[in-house]
Design a protein around this motif. Structure first.
Motif: not given
Length: 188
Positions: A57-65, A32-35, A73-80
């Motif tokens: 081939p392609v680059q994929d940067q993904t970030v979860y908060t 909880n609260g990690t990125t 169970y955990f939840w949050g948002r993702t930017a990719a």
């Protein structure tokens, strides 16, 4: 030996066979609260185009908060950001077993009828004395599919990755800006 003594001896042997601290879902509440982000070594992903039998081939940067955690169970948002595409936002809901097996579900954010769901699987893995999420995912349509796996690692203010994400050279708050909102920490 009486039945009571035999039962006590049997229970003592059974308890001795268990690990000193058996894993529970509470062991992962620190999520909880990690990125989390994809380090440089994990950026390569691939787009498969079936009509051409071609892998691109392609680059994929993904970030979860991760904004909430309850009973495994955990939840949050993702930017990719996949290649030259714009940053896409997803809602994330996942589960983690006591043993560290992960199941992830991503849906478009904001949600729209007809949105496709992306599924990911993984494991919590200790690497270089820190927890990583060894995740795999696949998504796409019949005309093109994206496959990606990476050992995702934590980032936080004060670390180099927080101020400059690999592959996109953006700070985490800027990268996540359009994907976060003031929604409550509990799923509906």
């Amino acid at each position: 030996m009486t039945k009571t003594h035999l039962l006590a001896a049997t229970l003592a042997l059974a308890a001795a066979a268990l690990p000193a601290s058996a894993a529970t879902v509470r062991d992962w509440n620190w999520l909880n609260g990690t990125t989390w982000y994809v380090p440089t070594s994990g950026l390569p992903a691939y787009v498969y185009v079936p009509a051409q039998n071609r892998l691109i081939p392609v680059q994929d940067q993904t970030v979860y908060t991760i904004t909430g955690y309850r009973n495994g169970y955990f939840w949050g948002r993702t930017a990719a950001k996949l290649g030259d595409n714009a940053i896409s936002c997803k809602s994330l809901v996942g589960s983690v077993t006591p043993e560290g097996k992960i199941y992830l579900t991503f849906t478009d954010y904001p949600y729209a009828d007809g949105s496709e769901t992306t599924i990911g699987v993984g494991n919590m893995v200790m690497k270089a004395r820190q927890w990583t999420m060894a995740n795999q995912m696949s998504t796409g349509s019949s005309s093109a599919q994206v496959g990606h796996w990476a050992y995702m690692v934590q980032t936080r203010p004060g670390t180099a990755s927080w101020y400059s994400l690999p592959g996109v050279n953006m700070a985490v708050p800027d990268f996540m800006q359009t994907c976060l909102d003031a929604a409550p920490n509990t799923p509906g």
